[in-house]
Design a protein around this motif. Structure first.
Motif: not given
Length: 457
Positions: A441-446, A430-434, A408-413, A70-74
């Motif tokens: 469920v990850p708090l952001n949508s990336n 590509d985007r490891t959940p924080g 969609f901000g910073f990401s670590f892959g 998933t990806n997004g700003t919310i």
């Protein structure tokens, strides 16, 4: 056999409801972290000029390249809150408007991009490297102006609300791709994928302008909006508004869903240029194509229209009032059902990759790369810049780590790739959940997770 489903109008309430539902959803897409890993079998999907080092491969059906993302700003942290030790939604009156609004951008976005490789084969021949793949794809985006949330949480505290640029679009299709990569000379390699597209369905809903003004005794809305849906056997449901004395769209009904509703073609083009033994440059343009849909169910305001009413209250404090909120918005938008306007043609959104790779002279099993990926898809375009490091200490194993920054901000892959004679397994993200919510469920949508099993030969 008849299948009937009812849907709220996409313009209005369902755009919001869809966005909230998408926050924990999953999808599959191209893996950016695998771009520079020679052991990753599916690099041809990011640049058709790439050729696998081995003679060929065949995928495990359905599991050759499975990517959930998933990806997004919310994200979930904008929807779920803790009130008196209990997890609740933003609709709870115990969650203040400032808590909800302070963390939101002026325009919130959610994107879901699906690409699952059902079956793929790669082999050497015709003086180059060839691929055949069958994939299922979908592309969905939702845009929500901040005033939607302000209206829901603050009710009548303001006198004007700008709901312009509210919208959603989505399409789903099957893809059959034939690819070829060819070495031109010692420095240049080029490739292309020719794709046959079988369209399942497409919907685009957009509010070009929507201004709500609260007067002493009534609401006045000025709205310019349009929705186009191309899904077999779909029709709009309507309701009557006594204030405007006209029928308006307030839902959809689908009978006897048909899987194929359009056909089209697309092309991927790519090139790799080897400057010397240390530096390699590459570029690709993906998904240059279209789908011609068989129908076009149109609903529109017929330009800028004005609606005045004294019936509607928009404050939300529970699920029942949320339903009323979305129904009232649909009534204010006043989309008129124009029926089937015939066929329509849409693009599928193009992607551009630009990359540079440097091989470490003192340890040639280590490579560093820079990748810029830009998705061009109307109001749901995005871009990503990524720095990667790949190491292959032994022939049967390679690992990649990268840092990304973009829309969609910073990401670590990361990626782990295991390769043995006749067998290949990779795990990647590509985007490891924080930080996670209590529900996991990850708090952001990336976020995403990539997994694949393939059989080299």
């Amino acid at each position: 056999m008849t299948m009937k489903k009812n849907f709220k109008s996409l313009i209005g309430g369902t755009v919001i409801a869809s966005a909230l539902a998408c926050a924990p959803a999953i999808s599959a897409q191209n893996l950016l972290t695998g771009y520079f890993d020679d052991n990753y079998m599916y690099r041809f999907q990011s640049n058709p000029a790439f050729a696998n080092e081995g003679n060929g491969f065949v995928s495990m059906p359905g599991l050759g390249n499975l990517n959930v993302a998933t990806n997004g700003t919310i994200g979930v942290n904008h929807i779920l809150y803790n009130v008196n030790g209990q997890t609740t939604t933003m609709l709870n009156p115990g969650v203040s408007a400032s808590e909800v609004l302070d963390g939101l951008k002026d325009k919130s976005r959610l994107g879901v991009n699906l690409r699952e490789t059902v079956l793929a084969v790669g082999f050497k021949g015709f003086k180059g490297y060839n691929t055949i793949s069958i994939s299922a794809r979908a592309d969905v985006g939702v845009a929500l102006p901040k005033d939607i949330f302000r209206l829901a949480k603050e009710g009548l505290s303001n006198t004007t609300y700008d709901l312009s640029n509210l919208g959603a679009q989505g399409a789903a299709w099957a893809e059959i791709a034939l690819g070829h990569s060819h070495q031109i000379n010692s420095k240049l390699r080029v490739g292309g994928n020719l794709k046959v597209l079988l369209g399942v369905g497409s919907v685009k809903a957009k509010v070009n302008e929507a201004n709500l003004q609260l007067h002493d005794n009534n609401w006045i809305a000025q709205v310019d909006a349009q929705m186009n849906a191309s899904i077999k056997n779909l029709r709009y449901e309507t309701d009557y508004n006594k204030d405007t004395e006209r029928y308006y769209v307030n839902g959809m009904e689908l009978d006897d869903f048909g899987p194929i509703n359009g056909t089209g073609f697309a092309l991927d083009l790519g090139a790799v240029y080897t400057l010397n033994q240390d530096w390699e440059f590459s570029a690709s343009v993906l998904d240059l194509g279209f789908i011609k849909w068989k129908n076009n169910m149109e609903a529109t305001t017929d330009g800028l229209q004005q609606v005045a009413t004294d019936e509607y209250s928009f404050n939300v404090d529970n699920n029942d009032s949320w339903d009323k909120f979305t129904d009232n918005l649909s009534a204010l938008y006043q989309l008129h059902d124009n029926g089937d306007q015939g066929s329509r043609t849409t693009g599928i959104g193009a992607t551009v990759n630009l990359a540079a790779q440097y091989t470490l002279p003192v340890y040639r099993k280590a490579k560093f790369g820079f990748l810029n990926t830009t998705r061009i898809n109307d109001n749901f375009s995005w871009t990503d810049f990524r720095l990667q490091a790949t190491v292959e200490p032994v022939k049967c194993f390679s690992a990649t780590a990268d840092l990304g920054m973009g829309t969609f901000g910073f990401s670590f892959g990361w990626m782990l790739n295991f390769k043995a004679p006749g067998f290949n397994l990779f795990l990647a993200s590509d985007r490891t959940p924080g930080k996670l919510a209590k529900q996991g469920v990850p708090l952001n949508s990336n976020m995403n997770f990539n997994f694949g099993i393939n059989f080299p030969f």
